[in-house]
Write a protein that holds these residues in place. Structure first.
Motif, PDB file in Angstrom:
ATOM      1  N   ARG A  39     -72.707  87.235   3.177  1.00 34.46           N
ATOM      2  CA  ARG A  39     -71.882  86.078   2.820  1.00 34.46           C
ATOM      3  C   ARG A  39     -70.567  86.519   2.170  1.00 34.46           C
ATOM      4  N   ILE A  40     -70.645  87.503   1.290  1.00 38.50           N
ATOM      5  CA  ILE A  40     -69.435  87.947   0.597  1.00 38.50           C
ATOM      6  C   ILE A  40     -68.478  88.628   1.578  1.00 38.50           C
ATOM      7  N   ARG A  41     -69.006  89.448   2.461  1.00 40.31           N
ATOM      8  CA  ARG A  41     -68.132  90.103   3.443  1.00 40.31           C
ATOM      9  C   ARG A  41     -67.485  89.069   4.351  1.00 40.31           C
TER      10      ARG A  41
ATOM     11  N   PHE B   8     -76.694  88.067   0.643  1.00 39.79           N
ATOM     12  CA  PHE B   8     -75.556  87.965  -0.268  1.00 39.79           C
ATOM     13  C   PHE B   8     -74.409  88.856   0.200  1.00 39.79           C
ATOM     14  N   ARG B   9     -74.726  90.089   0.586  1.00 43.03           N
ATOM     15  CA  ARG B   9     -73.685  90.984   1.079  1.00 43.03           C
ATOM     16  C   ARG B   9     -73.004  90.418   2.310  1.00 43.03           C
TER      17      ARG B   9
ATOM     18  N   ILE C 219     -62.743  86.957  -5.232  1.00 40.47           N
ATOM     19  CA  ILE C 219     -63.215  87.569  -3.992  1.00 40.47           C
ATOM     20  C   ILE C 219     -63.109  89.082  -4.069  1.00 40.47           C
TER      21      ILE C 219
ATOM     22  N   THR D 134     -64.774  87.268   2.365  1.00 36.77           N
ATOM     23  CA  THR D 134     -63.624  88.155   2.194  1.00 36.77           C
ATOM     24  C   THR D 134     -62.790  88.216   3.457  1.00 36.77           C
TER      25      THR D 134
ATOM     26  N   ALA E 240     -72.918  81.616  -2.643  1.00 36.89           N
ATOM     27  CA  ALA E 240     -73.451  82.960  -2.441  1.00 36.89           C
ATOM     28  C   ALA E 240     -74.077  83.502  -3.723  1.00 36.89           C
ATOM     29  N   ILE E 241     -73.411  83.297  -4.858  1.00 41.15           N
ATOM     30  CA  ILE E 241     -73.935  83.779  -6.139  1.00 41.15           C
ATOM     31  C   ILE E 241     -75.213  83.035  -6.519  1.00 41.15           C
TER      32      ILE E 241
ATOM     33  N   MET F 291     -68.184  81.096  -2.527  1.00 38.19           N
ATOM     34  CA  MET F 291     -68.534  82.157  -3.462  1.00 38.19           C
ATOM     35  C   MET F 291     -69.616  81.678  -4.438  1.00 38.19           C
TER      36      MET F 291
ATOM     37  N   MET G 169     -65.914  90.405  -6.139  1.00 39.22           N
ATOM     38  CA  MET G 169     -67.142  90.460  -5.347  1.00 39.22           C
ATOM     39  C   MET G 169     -67.134  91.651  -4.393  1.00 39.22           C
TER      40      MET G 169
END
Length: 551
Positions: free
Chosen positions: A390-392, A387-388, A440, A395, A372-373, A369, A443
């Motif tokens: 990586r976060i998905r 970024f989207r 998470i 998650t 990604a940020i 996380m 995010m």
């Protein structure tokens, strides 16, 4: 009180180091399931061999020790540790265990040279194992050594100094702080395979200056080969970096002729894994240690009065350390089949492994996380898209981790249940899990909010285009569809008229889309009954001139 450091002899000494490491991957492979065990098996120069568990169908029999270990755990923990049998896999159940274990047998002894000791300590290496977990980029190195008839001081020194991956500082003599003078891996013939380099201050300083991560000692690098540190210049398909503190979590088993001879200071130093010192002293202040026994000791088999001969076993846990001490002559402690010693080797080790794996996995997800940020640049569309993704992906991994690997209880047997709860409490894993989950989910909510905002903006633009297109539609409708009679014209003329109309209408439509945000602000002002004519005209001029209002 007599000093116990030399007079107290550890008849049976065992120490197990557990080193969690994070396996590194590039961004292009994050959306796929990583199978590092396949890469390790395919490596031509790898000393690691995959262990075929006796639970597999090809094994001729199941040992009684493994059976006792198996029935300790609840069904969901059993499936995690051992997988399902033949019928469960064929019926589409859980499948095989997500754990893949590798071992190497070429390292047979470890020689530890201490600063103030004339002779090095020689210990037998019992196990060197590397644990991989399906869908989680974490590996766990388990390194177990054994020795017999060691003075208490030597056992304490080994516990304190063996599991150091790098020195914290260097003393006046140039030796690494808190580290042994040297640690050497020996093969079957007693030849040195690798040696520590704690005294090489220049190497550690240069590495940290260049890479901003700690430098791992040479003997631990050699042990993990062909895995290589992430920022090193070495070539390797499997790359890792440390994920926790430089002193590895450890388990230790110590049996004495008479454990009652140990002072409170000795026991606390063993439990906290401190440097050896005089038995009549405490490692810290009495005020600091006044509740040590309450929060760090599991005294189900310990009685200060020693009224029963079996009540001489104390289990001490600080999260980072798990230490068992007891009397060598009592069967409850030393029995190879059903005693505390057997439980230490099997059930207790698995409890310790599960708890530290959970913590390492949560730290790995938190690290993802942060990465990604840190890489997000909201001014660049490609950065936002990455970024989207990586976060998905993080998650999805967290959700799979939660349902496959996260347990707050793994056994209903009293001792195993209590010890696992004690380890989790000391590691503060439940709190770490909740913090990671909230981060998470925050995010995920941010991505969902951004998606809703983007869709709403698209709807506004389309609405503006529709409203302005409605003017032309209604006008042509009132005038009738035969405003220009082209029924008698040639096909070429019809195509010419079509093109003549199509091009300006298309330009007007695209221009309307370009100005749709400004037009939407004008329409919003136009519908505001409380606004004056001057305000509405100003908004109309802003469609072509002026600054776009922030939304």
């Amino acid at each position: 009180m007599a000093d116990n450091l030399q007079s107290s002899i550890v008849r049976d000494f065992r120490q197990t180091l557990l080193w969690p490491i994070q396996l590194m991957r590039d961004d292009h492979s994050l959306d796929t399931v990583h199978c590092p065990w396949n890469t390790l098996s395919a490596s031509p120069d790898s000393p690691w061999l995959e262990i075929k568990d006796e639970f597999l169908q090809s094994s001729p029999h199941l040992s009684e020790a493994r059976y006792q270990e198996f029935v300790t755990f609840l069904p969901f923990a059993q499936r995690f540790l051992y997988g399902e049998g033949k019928h469960g896999r064929e019926s589409g159940g859980y499948g095989e265990s997500p754990i893949h274990i590798f071992t190497r047998t070429d390292i047979r002894q470890v020689r530890i040279t201490l600063h103030d000791e004339p002779q090095p300590i020689l210990l037998h290496v019992l196990h060197v194992e590397l644990y991989f977990f399906f869908d989680i980029d974490v590996a766990m190195l388990a390194f177990e050594v054994t020795g017999t008839d060691l003075p208490l001081k030597s056992a304490m020194e080994v516990m304190y100094r063996l599991g150091r991956t790098y020195p914290n500082y260097w003393d006046d003599t140039g030796e690494g702080g808190h580290c042994a003078q040297s640690i050497e891996w020996l093969d079957y013939q007693g030849k040195v395979m690798a040696r520590s380099d704690y005294e090489d201050k220049a190497r550690y300083l240069a590495y940290v200056k260049e890479n901003h991560v700690p430098c791992v000692s040479l003997h631990w690098l050699a042990l993990l080969h062909p895995l290589v540190p992430h920022y090193s210049g070495q070539e390797g398909a499997l790359r890792y970096r440390e994920i926790e503190y430089q002193r590895m979590p450890l388990m230790a088993y110590l049996s004495f002729d008479d454990v009652s001879q140990l002072s409170r200071g000795d026991l606390i130093r063993l439990g906290l894994v401190c440097q050896p010192w005089h038995s009549e002293t405490l490692p810290f202040t009495e005020h600091f240690l006044q509740e040590f026994e309450k929060y760090n000791c599991y005294d189900r088999y310990w009685d200060e009065a020693r009224q029963d001969p079996w009540s001489t076993t104390r289990i001490m846990c600080t999260g980072q350390n798990f230490v068992v001490v007891g009397s060598h002559q009592h069967r409850v402690f030393t029995n190879e089949k059903t005693g505390i010693k057997r439980h230490y080797q099997n059930q207790y080790f698995l409890l310790f492994l599960i708890a530290h794996f959970q913590k390492a996995a949560l730290l790995m997800l938190s690290d993802r996380m942060v990465q990604a940020i840190s890489r997000l640049d909201i001014q660049r569309e490609d950065s936002v898209k990455a970024f989207r993704a990586r976060i998905r992906q993080a998650t999805a991994v967290f959700l799979r981790f939660t349902h496959r690997y996260w347990f707050e209880n793994v056994s209903d047997q009293a001792v195993a249940k209590d010890l696992f709860a004690l380890i989790l409490r000391q590691l503060d894993s439940v709190s770490l899990f909740e913090k990671t989950r909230r981060r998470i989910m925050d995010m995920a909510e941010y991505l969902e909010g951004e998606e809703i905002k983007r869709q709403a903006d698209t709807v506004v633009r389309l609405t503006v285009v529709t409203i302005l297109g409605l003017i032309g539609t209604m006008t042509s409708g009132l005038l009738g569809m035969n405003l220009i009679d082209l029924t008698q014209t040639s096909l070429l003329e019809k195509m010419g008229y079509f093109t003549l109309v199509f091009i300006p209408v298309s330009v007007l439509t695209f221009y309307t889309v370009i100005k749709s945000r400004r037009l939407s602000q004008f329409l919003d002002a136009l519908s505001n009954e409380g606004a004056g004519l001057r305000y509405k005209l100003a908004k109309f001029r802003n469609v072509w001139l002026g600054k776009l209002d922030e939304q």
